[in-house]
Each structure stands twice: as C-alpha cells, then as structure tokens.
Design a protein around this motif. Structure first.
Motif, PDB file in Angstrom:
ATOM      1  N   GLY A 175      10.060   9.158 -19.337  1.00 18.18           N
ATOM      2  CA  GLY A 175      10.876   8.892 -18.107  1.00 18.18           C
ATOM      3  C   GLY A 175      10.401   9.245 -16.764  1.00 18.18           C
ATOM      4  O   GLY A 175      10.982   9.152 -15.838  1.00 18.18           O
ATOM      5  N   PRO A 203      18.543   6.215 -12.650  1.00 15.14           N
ATOM      6  CA  PRO A 203      16.908   6.180 -12.706  1.00 15.14           C
ATOM      7  C   PRO A 203      15.981   6.212 -11.598  1.00 15.14           C
ATOM      8  O   PRO A 203      16.382   5.818 -10.197  1.00 15.14           O
ATOM      9  CB  PRO A 203      16.826   4.604 -13.089  1.00 15.14           C
ATOM     10  CG  PRO A 203      18.263   4.492 -13.889  1.00 15.14           C
ATOM     11  CD  PRO A 203      19.208   4.994 -12.924  1.00 15.14           C
ATOM     12  N   GLU A 224      22.562  -1.263 -15.792  1.00 16.40           N
ATOM     13  CA  GLU A 224      21.143  -0.829 -16.442  1.00 16.40           C
ATOM     14  C   GLU A 224      21.077  -1.203 -17.862  1.00 16.40           C
ATOM     15  O   GLU A 224      22.104  -1.095 -18.417  1.00 16.40           O
ATOM     16  CB  GLU A 224      20.848   0.496 -16.419  1.00 16.40           C
ATOM     17  CG  GLU A 224      20.668   1.325 -14.928  1.00 16.40           C
ATOM     18  CD  GLU A 224      20.992   2.546 -14.745  1.00 16.40           C
ATOM     19  OE1 GLU A 224      20.856   3.408 -15.898  1.00 16.40           O
ATOM     20  OE2 GLU A 224      21.335   3.252 -13.718  1.00 16.40           O
ATOM     21  N   HIS A 249      11.937   0.312 -14.102  1.00 17.26           N
ATOM     22  CA  HIS A 249      12.570   0.144 -13.065  1.00 17.26           C
ATOM     23  C   HIS A 249      12.625  -1.395 -12.689  1.00 17.26           C
ATOM     24  O   HIS A 249      12.648  -1.696 -11.379  1.00 17.26           O
ATOM     25  CB  HIS A 249      12.105   1.085 -11.910  1.00 17.26           C
ATOM     26  CG  HIS A 249      12.308   2.298 -12.472  1.00 17.26           C
ATOM     27  ND1 HIS A 249      13.398   3.229 -12.398  1.00 17.26           N
ATOM     28  CD2 HIS A 249      11.047   3.356 -12.742  1.00 17.26           C
ATOM     29  CE1 HIS A 249      13.237   4.399 -12.795  1.00 17.26           C
ATOM     30  NE2 HIS A 249      11.958   4.361 -12.884  1.00 17.26           N
ATOM     31  N   ASN A 284      15.016  -0.882 -18.142  1.00 16.10           N
ATOM     32  CA  ASN A 284      14.233   0.089 -18.627  1.00 16.10           C
ATOM     33  C   ASN A 284      13.519  -0.174 -19.990  1.00 16.10           C
ATOM     34  O   ASN A 284      14.181  -0.810 -20.865  1.00 16.10           O
ATOM     35  CB  ASN A 284      15.377   1.434 -18.937  1.00 16.10           C
ATOM     36  CG  ASN A 284      14.619   2.798 -19.557  1.00 16.10           C
ATOM     37  OD1 ASN A 284      13.177   2.710 -19.639  1.00 16.10           O
ATOM     38  ND2 ASN A 284      15.294   3.553 -19.845  1.00 16.10           N
TER      39      ASN A 284
END
Length: 885
Positions: free
Chosen positions: A293, A213, A655, A691, A585
């Motif tokens: 994104g 990411p 994540e 993030h 996220n």
C-alpha cells in the motif's frame, strides 16, 4: 518415515522454515519447522498445503523450441547463438533478462553475473520491481544502503505497531500470528492499521485509519510536524547521526502544518489523526510495518522516506521494539537485491553508478566488459521490447503477462520480440504462450540453495525430491548458456555451494565496513557447513549474524550519518473522473499466491474465494445499479474484464478492490492488470498498481452454467468462465450472451461425450434450462446445468456426487431435476482452508453448540487451530450470528 529435510517455504517474504518427510505411502508431509526463528513451527494456509502442490501435473519437463521437444544441447545452443547474433548486430543493450523472487540467491547471482559482467548490459530486472523497489530506493536515500533495520522479534517487543498499507493477516499471515499472540500476551500493545480498506487485519486494530488512497505522505509529514511540536526530537541522536533535518521539517510544515489540514487531505476525522499522532508520540517502542500500500505508488519512495523520517527524528531505530520495517512480498526478494537483480544495482549491494564499485566487481569477476549504466526497469523494459530496441528477452520463473501493469502492452511486446526464452517449471502460463524457447526448470522441493527473508535472514532451501524429466536448476541452465556463449571458465560451477562461496566472497571484497551487506564469515563454507547451514541474519562478518542494524549509530552514507528527506507529497497520477468515477485497488487474497501456478493445485486453497471478484461498498453498488453476487464489467481506458460483485462495507465510497491472481489459465477476461496504466515512481520505477480509475456496469448474460468434471475441459469461447479446482473434481462457472444453437450438442462436445457413453439429459425449452450427466462405471464423470440463472444450484451437492463411487437412482433423477431430492450436507463456503471448515458448519457451531468465542469455535470445529489466518473471519461470523440471536 524418511529422514526429515529442513527447508524454507516458497511463498511470501516471511521465510518460514518447513520440514519435509516422506511418509510410509511414499508421499511427503510438510509441517512448520519449530526451530526456525521466522515462524517457530507456524505455517499459513498456503504453507500448510504445500504437500498438495508437489505432483507433476502441468509440469514442463523437456526443452522445447517452437512447441517441439528438443535436446538440451539444441536448446542451449539455440539460445546462446541467438543472443550472440543479436548482440553482434545490435549491441548488448538489445537483450534483457526478466527474473523473479522465486529464484534462489545462487540463481540470481549467476544471471546477474552473466548479463552485467559478460554480456555487458544492465538490462536485468526482477518482478521485485513491482513490490519492493520503492522501499529499496527509500532505504538507500535514508541509510545509504538497502538496509532493513530490524527483525521480527521487534514486533513482539514493541508497544505500538503501525501497519501502513499492509494487510498482514492475509499477505504475511505468520507475522500476523506472531503479532496477535504478542498482543494477547501483552494487552498494552497497541495496533494501528493505516489502510483505505477495512481488511481482516483491521479487525484486530485498536485504531483503523481508513485514509484517502495515496494520502500517506501527508499523514506521515503531519506526524513529523506533530512530533516536533510535542518535543519528541531525540536531540543527541539527531545531532550525532542525522542530516537533512531542517529541510525535512520545513517540507512537513509546508505540506501538513496541522491536524485539521492533514485530516482534510487524508479524508479522516481529525480526532482519529490526533489519536494516532499522540499514540506515536508517547510510545517509545514503535515499529512501523509497511508493504505494498506504500510501495506500489507513483510516489512510493517519498512515502517510505516520510515514514523513516519520523523514526530518525525521534531516534526510534536501531533498538529493540522500534524502527521502520519493510515486509517483502516474495520468498527471495531480498536475496535478489543482494545479488544485484535490479537494473540499477550491482551485486553485493554495490552501486552501478559508482565507478569504483564497477571496477571492483569487474576485477573480481574477471569480466570482459561490465555494464556502465543502469539498465531498463521492468515497465521500461517491456516498452522497449515493443518499440524494438530490445530484441530478445529471457524470462525466468515469473509471469509478467499477468503481474505487470498494462498487461496487454506486455502481450504486444512479447508477440513482437525476435526471441522470447522462458525458464519455468510449469507447462502452461499466459507468458509461456509467447515463448520461442521453453526451458524446464526445477520447482520448489527439487531446488537447492539459499533465500533471504524480510528480516535479512538467510535460510537454506534444500531439495527433497528428485529432478523430474529433464528439468534442471536455473543456475545450471544459465551457466550452460554462458558456456555456450564462450564464457565457460567463469561459469564452470558444479554446485550451488560454489556459487554461494563466490557470492559471499564478493560481498567482502574491498569491504572494510563501508557496505552493509557482508557475508565474509560464510565465504569459506565446506560442503557439510553449507548443507547444515542454520538460518542466520546478515551481515555475517565472522560466524555470527546481526539482529538489528544501526544499533551502533553508524549508517552507510559517505559521512556515516542517516539522511532525512524533504518530502513533497503527491496525489496518484491517475484520478477518477466523470467517465471513470471509481478508484481501483488491487492486491492479494488469503489463500492464493501470485498467478496461482502453485496454490491452484491445492484443492482446499481454491474454496475460500472461488472466483475473481470486485469488492464494492453496498451504497456504491446501489448507485451504479449492480447487485451483490452478479457479474459486472469493469472498464478502464485500457481494457475491460468481467468479475463477480461482492458487497463489502469495509470499502470506502468511490473505491473498489479486485484480486491480482486470476489469469487466462483459470478465468476468462479477469486479468486485472490489463486495466492498470503503467504509471511509475520516478525514483524507484515501481508501478502504481492501486489507483486506477474505472467504471462498472452490469453484465447481464442470457445464460449461465455450472460444470463439474473429473478432467480439465477445452471450453469454447464464451464471455465469462472461471475454473475452481477441487478435490479430484474441477468446477467451471460460465456465462454468455449468445445461446448455443443446441444445448445438447454443445454439452456433448464440451464434455467429450461419445456414442458409447452413459449420457442422460433433460431440457426445458420453454424456460431455457438444460441438464446433462456423463456417467462411467455407475459414477458421475461430468455434469452440466445451464439456464438463465443457476445461482441456487448447490455446488457442494454436485461436488459430493462427483466423489461418490456410484450414483443411486435418486441421484440420477436429482441430476436431471437440477437439485437434490433428499437431505444434503452442504458445508458452505470454506472459511478455514487448513481443515476445510465451511461457513455453514461454523454458524451451526455458534447457534446450536453454544460457541461464544473464537476459541470455542476452534475447539468444536478445528477452524482456526492451525495457521490462524481465518480467526478474524471467525470473529466476524461470531459477531454477525450474535447480532441475530
């Protein structure tokens, strides 16, 4: 049937056309408009369910001050006098507007005109700051204007479509349908998905790059260096049309010099990186679609320019089937940008920093004062409210207590503000709780005006419903306040057409082709012309729109040349550490929209993903000691929430993902943006929403409960609850760590049981289970089952009983037992929202009816035969079932 009304869907930036018709029973049907060039009749699950969202339940219908109904005159006078008083004492910068991509362009225009030209401050920002600001800033740096170069047709004419930071299948489903149809018709079309998660979109990809990411900048810088090495520079285009080439190349070579380095920085196999680079290099017709994104990052603008650099360097822009393509999140995010809805813009794509543009706008508006400098962007704005420098805020058609980062800070800010005015069409949102003045606005279906979609296409939103109660159009509310403040002659609009003409005329004012946005050809529309306006892409200089920009190789910079930008990629501001080891996220799910104020009213849209959840890789789940399906606490340095665990092998290790939609109206302690720090991009001001470092740990309740009810309940304070609206029945899932002293008294209080009600109950004190049923006229009015664990209870069975006209003796015994005593058809979790087809039905079609393809499943069950958004999930179920055969 009534005469059909052609309008535009109020959801995402695809801008689908819809047709509304009154049926013989007085209701409305909504279908896709086969003539609209955005969708040609297609709709997603949300658009297909629009007819179920038109009722007046939970509508704000009358003006209120401090919770008390007042007249419009009193409400308008109060707002105007309060704003004037604050301005007189503290200056114009002490007030602010926070607006929304749900507004129509005419409403955006009037709001921007009032605050920038007559109040005299640029403190107006929009929730588009949260989704599109980095794209705006990147395009302005590269092209000299906020110009989207291409059109949807380019997706179908491309040979390679790169989806960067875009879950197109769920967030822009109709574009996804167009893309997959193009691939089916042309198998040579290649799709590359660049996304840390393996989303539904990735299921159709020829190549999925599950990169680290935030590493997109290195990936595209590396691509630029590779394209140079491969001789893919377009020498004539670059020499004629592009500046900044050597600087951009030098930065790319310094930061991403070779495939091995890029692979390490992006945590990707080198072979995948090379495959992507070679595919891009050898394919002329490339479209790079990018979305949140890319944008929702503290370096989002740089990522946008890293993408654009690759297209400029190779000349892959301004021609069919190629170019960078930003897809917007809201129905009128682009219309708001056209009207100057961002704090650092003027109307008609003029620049607030440009003295000449300021003079032109002030002259055109005959404004007494015009803002002379950019205003506060969204995050800064709410920080200023808490600090006390902004005293008053007017929030229109948005819910920042749910959508803004550091949402608890926003909550503190609104609690402190001297004046909070909220214009909305619903009566209950997290934000409305802090409003001193509530102003009832028209909703979709009642509004009249225009919106602009992601491909610069202006479409009409037409009213087909009468205004309910005392609700008014937002442009009318703003104009009334402006008049009460003494600016009446400049806001004496009688219709949205008058506003549109003025908006179009301003776009052509002193515009000899230097500015991209130009609606001169629409500035003299008659009433009939406006009513019959067909979808058209700007600029409209005469009577024709323009599909693609830059086909004439002319850009909107002072020298007419595009600019490549030297990019120095940066990692996200917030990094995981020993205390917060996981990266969070956030994003959308398929069937919900923003904060659920509309979609939650369509029963079928609540059945696919019924609760707020945390998606985590099974290996990480095991490492952190959590189990699939259990509740967990998710904590950042700012807050904690409680959500349900969902194991997902498509997540990268380390994540996790949580949807953005759930709020205090539909769940307790599930506002994910309370966890997110307010780090922003230094150029665009867009927050970094993807993030945030977090930690998780099991939430182990002493009790859980399921309640079904025909009416909304006032729940007591408990650790966890979520509301799942269904077809005439509401379902609640609850959990807590403190048991009620008496389950019977607790249940009777929550369900509103009286002495005359038909109430039956059973309690197993030894095992801690309780069941209670409230009946009315032999049917089930409400039911509760509680105990240490209620996971095995059939929710489908309870739903069926709640819809029955009468309960049998066996049904009553089953309710006390907490399980059905006879056969029950449970369709399982809903996969196809359009037709309510559950997972159990689909698996049965595969195993017992010889369905061996998605098309077979569609023919047998209808799943996937309408909007098609569930087709990737059907494919996954087919693969799973086939592996077990």
């Amino acid at each position: 049937m009534s005469e059909p009304v052609h309008s535009t869907c109020p959801y995402c930036g695809v801008g689908c056309g819809v047709v509304a018709e009154r049926t013989d029973d007085g209701q409305f049907s909504i279908r896709g408009d086969p003539q609209h060039p955005a969708n040609y009749g297609r709709l997603c699950s949300k658009g297909a369910a629009l007819a179920d969202t038109l009722g007046l339940q939970q509508r704000l219908l009358y003006p209120e001050i401090m919770g008390h109904r007042v007249s419009w005159q009193q409400a308008i006078t109060t707002v105007a006098d309060s704003l004037q008083s604050i301005i007189s004492e503290h200056g114009p910068d002490a007030v602010a507007f926070y607006v929304s991509g749900q507004l129509l362009t005419e409403e955006y225009y009037v709001a921007n005109k009032l605050i920038k030209g007559f109040i005299g401050t640029a403190n107006i920002d929009t929730n588009s700051r949260l989704c599109m600001a980095s794209s705006v800033a990147g395009q302005r740096r590269a092209f000299g204007a906020d110009t989207v170069p291409g059109c949807y047709e380019d997706l179908e004419r491309a040979k390679l479509v790169v989806l960067a930071g875009s879950n197109l299948a769920w967030c822009h489903p109709v574009l996804f349908q167009r893309l997959t149809a193009a691939k089916a018709a042309n198998p040579d079309l290649m799709i590359v998905v660049i996304d840390p998660r393996r989303t539904t979109t990735a299921e159709v990809a020829d190549l999925h790059l599950a990169l680290r990411p935030g590493s997109d900048g290195w990936l595209f810088n590396g691509l630029l260096a590779f394209l140079d090495d491969a001789g893919e520079r377009h020498p004539s285009f670059v020499s004629r049309c592009v500046d900044g080439v050597s600087e951009a190349l030098q930065a790319a070579r310094q930061t991403a010099p070779d495939i091995t380095t890029v692979a390490a920085l992006c945590d990707l196999p080198a072979a995948q990186v090379e495959n992507f680079y070679r595919l891009f290099a050898r394919t002329e017709r490339v479209v790079t679609v990018y979305s949140q994104g890319i944008n929702q990052s503290s370096s989002g603008t740089d990522k946008v320019n890293a993408i654009i650099n690759c297209h400029l360097y190779t000349g892959r822009i301004g021609r069919p089937g190629m170019g960078p393509f930003s897809v917007t999140g809201q129905p009128n995010a682009m219309g708001g940008r056209e009207a100057g809805g961002l704090a650092n813009q003027l109307a008609a794509h003029m620049e607030l920093e440009n003295p000449l543009h300021r003079d032109w706008v002030q002259e055109f508006w005959q404004a007494p004062r015009l803002a002379q400098r950019p205003g506060l962007k969204a995050v800064e704005l709410f920080q200023a409210i808490e600090a006390g420098t902004v005293k008053a805020v007017w929030i229109m058609a948005t819910n920042p207590l749910v959508s803004m980062p550091d949402a608890l800070q926003v909550q503190r800010a609104l609690a402190r503000a001297e004046l909070v005015v909220v214009s909305d069409c619903v009566s209950e949102t997290d934000t409305l709780r802090y409003a001193h003045v509530r102003l009832p606005a028209l909703a979709w279906g009642e509004k009249d005006g225009t919106v602009t979609n992601s491909e610069r296409r202006i479409s009409r939103q037409r009213a087909f419903l009468t205004a309910p109660g005392e609700a008014r159009a937002d442009w009318q509310i703003i104009s009334d306040v402006a008049s009460a403040m003494g600016f009446g002659t400049s806001f004496d609009y009688q219709s949205p057409l008058e506003i549109f003409r003025e908006h179009a005329a301003l776009s052509g004012y002193h515009n000899n082709g230097e500015r991209d946005f130009n609606l001169t050809g629409l500035a003299a529309l008659s009433s009939d012309d406006y009513q019959g306006l067909v979808p058209v892409q700007w600029p409209v200089i005469k009577d024709q729109g323009r599909s693609r920009m830059f086909d004439d190789e002319r850009f909107f910079t002072p020298n007419g040349r595009a600019r490549m930008i030297a990019i120095q990629p940066r990692a996200p501001v917030m990094q995981p550490n020993a205390e917060f080891p996981l990266r969070l996220n956030t994003g959308r799910v398929r069937d919900h929209w923003h904060t659920m104020t509309r979609t939650a009213r369509a029963p079928q849209l609540n059945q696919h993903l019924i609760e707020p959840y945390l998606a985590i890789h099974p290996d990480d789940g095991a490492a952190f000691g959590v189990v699939d399906g259990e509740l967990v606490t998710v904590a950042s340095r700012l807050a904690e929430i409680i959500v349900r665990v969902c194991f997902d092998a498509g997540q990268r290790h380390g994540e996790v993902f949580i949807p953005m939609h759930w709020n205090d109206q539909y769940s307790g302690q599930a506002r994910v943006d309370t966890l997110i720090a307010a780090a922003t991009d230094p150029v665009s001001g867009q927050p970094e929403l993807k993030h945030m470092p977090v930690r998780i740990y099991s939430y182990r309740p002493l009790w859980q409960a399921v309640i079904v009810s025909r009416h909304r309940l006032e729940l007591p304070v408990t650790d966890y609850w979520t509301l799942v609206p269904g077809d005439q029945v509401l379902r609640y899932e609850l959990a807590g760590r403190q048991r009620p002293d008496s389950w019977s008294r607790w249940a009777e209080t929550v369900l509103g049981v009286t002495a005359n009600d038909d109430w039956i109950e059973y309690e197993d004190r030894r095992l801690g289970y309780f069941r209670g049923a409230l009946c009315s006229d032999q049917s089930l009015k409400a039911y509760i089952i509680a105990g240490p664990d209620v996971g095995a209870v059939s929710r489908g069975w309870l739903q069926q009983l709640s819809l029955q006209s009468a309960l049998s003796a066996q049904d009553r015994v089953g309710l006390l037992a907490g399980r059905p005593l006879g056969p029950v058809v449970d369709h399982g979790r809903i996969v196809c929202a359009c037709f309510g087809v559950g997972e159990t039905v689909i698996l049965d079609a595969i195993s017992h009816h010889n369905c061996r393809s998605v098309e077979d499943i569609s023919r047998h069950t209808r799943a996937g035969s309408n909007c098609g958004a569930c087709k990737p999930e059907l494919s996954a179920l087919l693969s799973r079932a086939s592996a077990l055969m």
